[in-house]
Design a protein around this motif. Structure first.
Motif, PDB file in Angstrom:
ATOM      1  N   ARG A 189      11.991   2.737 -16.130  1.00 43.21           N
ATOM      2  CA  ARG A 189      10.662   3.686 -16.345  1.00 43.21           C
ATOM      3  C   ARG A 189       9.554   3.470 -15.189  1.00 43.21           C
ATOM      4  O   ARG A 189       9.019   4.203 -14.441  1.00 43.21           O
ATOM      5  N   GLN A 190       9.413   1.836 -14.908  1.00 46.01           N
ATOM      6  CA  GLN A 190       8.529   1.628 -13.735  1.00 46.01           C
ATOM      7  C   GLN A 190       8.975   1.986 -12.673  1.00 46.01           C
ATOM      8  O   GLN A 190       8.098   2.442 -11.765  1.00 46.01           O
ATOM      9  N   SER A 217       8.090   5.526 -11.944  1.00 48.11           N
ATOM     10  CA  SER A 217       6.499   5.538 -11.738  1.00 48.11           C
ATOM     11  C   SER A 217       5.991   4.940 -10.860  1.00 48.11           C
ATOM     12  O   SER A 217       4.575   5.074 -10.363  1.00 48.11           O
ATOM     13  N   SER A 218       6.759   4.295  -9.792  1.00 46.47           N
ATOM     14  CA  SER A 218       6.220   3.677  -8.439  1.00 46.47           C
ATOM     15  C   SER A 218       5.781   4.454  -7.684  1.00 46.47           C
ATOM     16  O   SER A 218       4.984   3.914  -6.652  1.00 46.47           O
ATOM     17  N   ILE A 219       6.007   5.745  -7.764  1.00 48.81           N
ATOM     18  CA  ILE A 219       5.181   6.758  -6.812  1.00 48.81           C
ATOM     19  C   ILE A 219       3.689   6.561  -6.741  1.00 48.81           C
ATOM     20  O   ILE A 219       3.224   6.994  -5.891  1.00 48.81           O
ATOM     21  N   THR A 220       3.256   5.895  -7.971  1.00 49.31           N
ATOM     22  CA  THR A 220       1.867   5.933  -8.422  1.00 49.31           C
ATOM     23  C   THR A 220       1.275   5.115  -6.860  1.00 49.31           C
ATOM     24  O   THR A 220       0.149   5.356  -6.407  1.00 49.31           O
ATOM     25  N   TYR A 221       2.084   4.203  -6.523  1.00 46.54           N
ATOM     26  CA  TYR A 221       1.577   3.328  -5.331  1.00 46.54           C
ATOM     27  C   TYR A 221       2.298   3.304  -3.876  1.00 46.54           C
ATOM     28  O   TYR A 221       1.755   2.680  -3.162  1.00 46.54           O
ATOM     29  N   LEU A 222       3.365   3.515  -4.176  1.00 51.26           N
ATOM     30  CA  LEU A 222       4.511   3.432  -3.011  1.00 51.26           C
ATOM     31  C   LEU A 222       3.857   4.577  -1.894  1.00 51.26           C
ATOM     32  O   LEU A 222       3.525   5.588  -2.097  1.00 51.26           O
ATOM     33  N   PRO A 223       4.116   4.029  -0.779  1.00 50.80           N
ATOM     34  CA  PRO A 223       3.751   5.005   0.505  1.00 50.80           C
ATOM     35  C   PRO A 223       4.690   6.024   0.428  1.00 50.80           C
ATOM     36  O   PRO A 223       5.975   6.011   0.004  1.00 50.80           O
ATOM     37  N   CYS A 224       4.517   7.353   0.822  1.00 51.46           N
ATOM     38  CA  CYS A 224       5.344   8.551   0.987  1.00 51.46           C
ATOM     39  C   CYS A 224       6.384   8.462   1.971  1.00 51.46           C
ATOM     40  O   CYS A 224       5.874   7.801   3.199  1.00 51.46           O
ATOM     41  N   VAL A 245       4.883  -5.847  -5.673  1.00 58.57           N
ATOM     42  CA  VAL A 245       4.673  -5.534  -6.910  1.00 58.57           C
ATOM     43  C   VAL A 245       5.709  -6.026  -7.772  1.00 58.57           C
ATOM     44  O   VAL A 245       6.871  -5.886  -7.642  1.00 58.57           O
ATOM     45  N   TYR A 300       6.471  -3.464   0.063  1.00 61.75           N
ATOM     46  CA  TYR A 300       6.515  -2.277   0.884  1.00 61.75           C
ATOM     47  C   TYR A 300       5.440  -2.667   2.144  1.00 61.75           C
ATOM     48  O   TYR A 300       4.524  -3.669   1.971  1.00 61.75           O
TER      49      TYR A 300
END
Lengths: 376, 193
Positions: free
Chosen positions: B119-120, B123-130, B167, B185
């Protein structure tokens, strides 16, 4: 020892607020610093932290004013980056749109930043927050800003594509390639992907012909254009409040116009078209109905009262903030490099109606620009 | 009055290795999919032919207790610059490897822990660069030094990110292998192309 091994072998943990509150976080293209993010999310429920956040914002804004070095754009970027991290949901209360606007307006005439990628990126992010960014791209074009960078052409073309203006998008990408914008590979790649997408599109020749994008004006008697114009009926709300707050809208919801609707729906209704002809004046009783009708209950809708959300930074006082019209306040001097007065405006973010100003900018992003700078 | 042992709560070295190896498969698939490393259309092909080959080797090493870390590296296709690193670091109970004992932990518990990690990852798109350019990936395996390099693998440099943001995600533990997850990242650069 490399930093990752070091982190892994230490007992340090990363807080998990980012996961718990992920719905409240707007992802950023450049990514986020997780520690800042967790801190900001904690501030949601912690007044102490919230105060320190606002204090930080104030300091960063002051730093813009007080900057003495030779790169006056830098403190703006520091401020913007920080606001993005500190207000994870973004939204109208963060003041981000105002900061973008003031930053781009501070340097639009400056030769120094015309080709600066960082400056261009502020413009592009501003564009993403506006309901119709085309005016921004035209502005950049007319003022030769950012046209050596692939990012400009890619963003512009994507925007046109989103409006189904495929030919325009095609021309823009080609222009970028022939201008040798950098990095050229990225641009070529974007063009390839664009072509692939346009192959998959259903034939939309009608939109092609209409390069003129003035809205068709109708006065209530014309049915909404085509089924594709259907939008959900906008929920009626007394006063403008939470509807748009947490959403980054590129286009506002448009109101579905059902001409068969003859029930009053608050202030947004169009007059019933039962008797849409002006040829008959109607009987006297009908003409005078506003003066004769007995007040009655609105039986069809009960509008729930919603509490107006607290504006971040606003002091909980019983006074109502008086919004001062643009025309009545001091006009900031656009040509001053240091731009003291404009950051004074920024400093007043705390006391002002941030949300209102943000909404105005979304609708008309260049409203504060002198008219001689606007593209014809 | 022998107490009944619930068979599925017993974890053996082999069983644990299988679980961990399977986890790597799930995680790798999830990462590639969520990060958009491969366009959706070619994903089925990758799933069938790409990853499993890499992962059978992991299982062998896990059983021998010689696998220390598995890292999935995501790089820009054009520049080969490393953009993201998904670190799975493994601690093996050496007692189990040397003496062949087994441990006890419920399957369900382990699965729950694994799901939390999955799940994490999603959900990591919350902070990962595009990742808005075409990317490729590599799998790195950190093993004990006495492990010979199989012919399908090559020796490599660690492909590190300079000044990474890091993270730490959840970990899971089979009582024989404990796996920690870390994603690192590149820092944000406002003037990066």
């Amino acid at each position: 020892m490399d930093p990752e091994t070091e982190f892994l072998s230490s007992k340090r943990q990363t807080g998990n607020e980012w996961e718990l509150f992920k719905e409240n976080v707007r992802p950023l293209k450049r990514g986020r610093n997780v520690d800042l993010l967790n801190h900001a999310l904690k501030a949601h429920t912690n007044d102490q932290l919230k105060k320190s956040l606002l204090e930080n914002r104030r300091r960063l804004i002051e730093a813009i004013d007080e900057y003495q070095g030779d790169d006056p754009l830098q403190p703006w970027l520091d401020c913007i980056k920080w606001v993005q991290e500190a207000f994870p949901p973004g939204g109208d209360f963060s003041g981000l749109v105002l900061i973008y606007e003031q930053c781009v307006r501070a340097f639009w005439h400056s030769d120094r930043y015309k080709d600066d990628l960082r400056y261009l990126k502020v413009w592009l992010e501003y564009a993403e927050h506006c309901s119709d960014a085309e005016v921004i791209y035209s502005f950049l074009d007319a003022n030769d800003i950012g046209n050596t960078h692939s990012a400009y052409y890619i963003a512009y073309a994507l925007h046109m594509e989103s409006k189904s203006k495929m030919k325009a998008a095609n021309d823009i990408l080609n222009l970028g390639i022939s201008s040798n914008a950098q990095p050229i590979e990225k641009l070529r790649d974007a063009y390839k992907k664009f072509l692939a997408r346009s192959m998959r599109r259903p034939n939309a020749t009608e939109e092609e012909l209409k390069e003129d994008d003035l809205p068709v004006r109708s006065f209530g008697t014309v049915l909404a254009r085509g089924e594709s114009q259907r939008q959900a009926i906008k929920t009626f709300e007394l006063g403008r409040n939470k509807l748009k707050q947490d959403q980054v809208h590129r286009t506002p919801l448009s109101i579905y116009n059902d001409t068969n609707m003859d029930v009053m729906r608050g202030h947004h209704s169009k007059p019933s078209t039962g008797s849409n002809s002006w040829h008959t004046l109607g009987g006297r009783a009908e003409r005078n109905k506003e003066n004769n009708a007995m007040p009655a209950k609105w039986t069809s809708h009960k509008i729930p009262q919603r509490p107006v959300p607290r504006i971040v930074g606003a002091v909980a006082s019983s006074q109502i903030e008086v919004f001062v019209d643009e025309e009545c306040e001091e006009k900031p001097k656009v040509h001053d490099e240091k731009d003291r007065t404009s950051s004074l405006q920024l400093r007043e973010l705390d006391g002002r109606n941030i949300k209102k100003e943000t909404e105005l900018l979304r609708e008309n992003p260049l409203r504060n620009f002198p008219s001689n700078s606007l593209p014809r | 009055m022998a107490s009944r042992t619930v068979a599925k709560d017993i974890i053996t070295l082999r069983g644990s290795a299988a679980i961990v190896s399977e986890f790597f498969g799930y995680a790798a698939n999830s990462i590639l999919y969520n990060r958009g490393v491969y366009p959706e259309e070619s994903f089925a092909k990758v799933k069938k032919y790409g990853l499993p080959m890499l992962l059978t080797q992991d299982e062998e090493w896990l059983e021998a207790g010689k696998l220390q870390r598995v890292v999935m590296v995501i790089m820009s296709k054009a520049t080969k610059e490393v953009l993201e690193r998904w670190n799975f670091s493994i601690e093996t109970d050496s007692d189990v490897v040397e003496k062949g004992v087994s441990r006890e932990k419920s399957d369900r518990e382990i699965m729950r822990e694994i799901q939390a990690i999955m799940r994490q990852i999603a959900s990591s798109i919350t902070y990962l660069p595009c990742l808005d350019e075409p990317c490729v990936f590599d799998v790195l395996a950190y093993t004990d030094t006495d492990v010979p390099v199989p012919f399908t693998w090559i020796e490599s440099d660690p492909k590190l990110i300079a000044n990474p943001q890091m993270v730490k995600l959840h970990s899971f533990d089979t009582k024989i292998h404990k796996v920690d997850t870390l994603v690192s990242y590149k820092n944000d650069e406002w003037d990066e192309q």
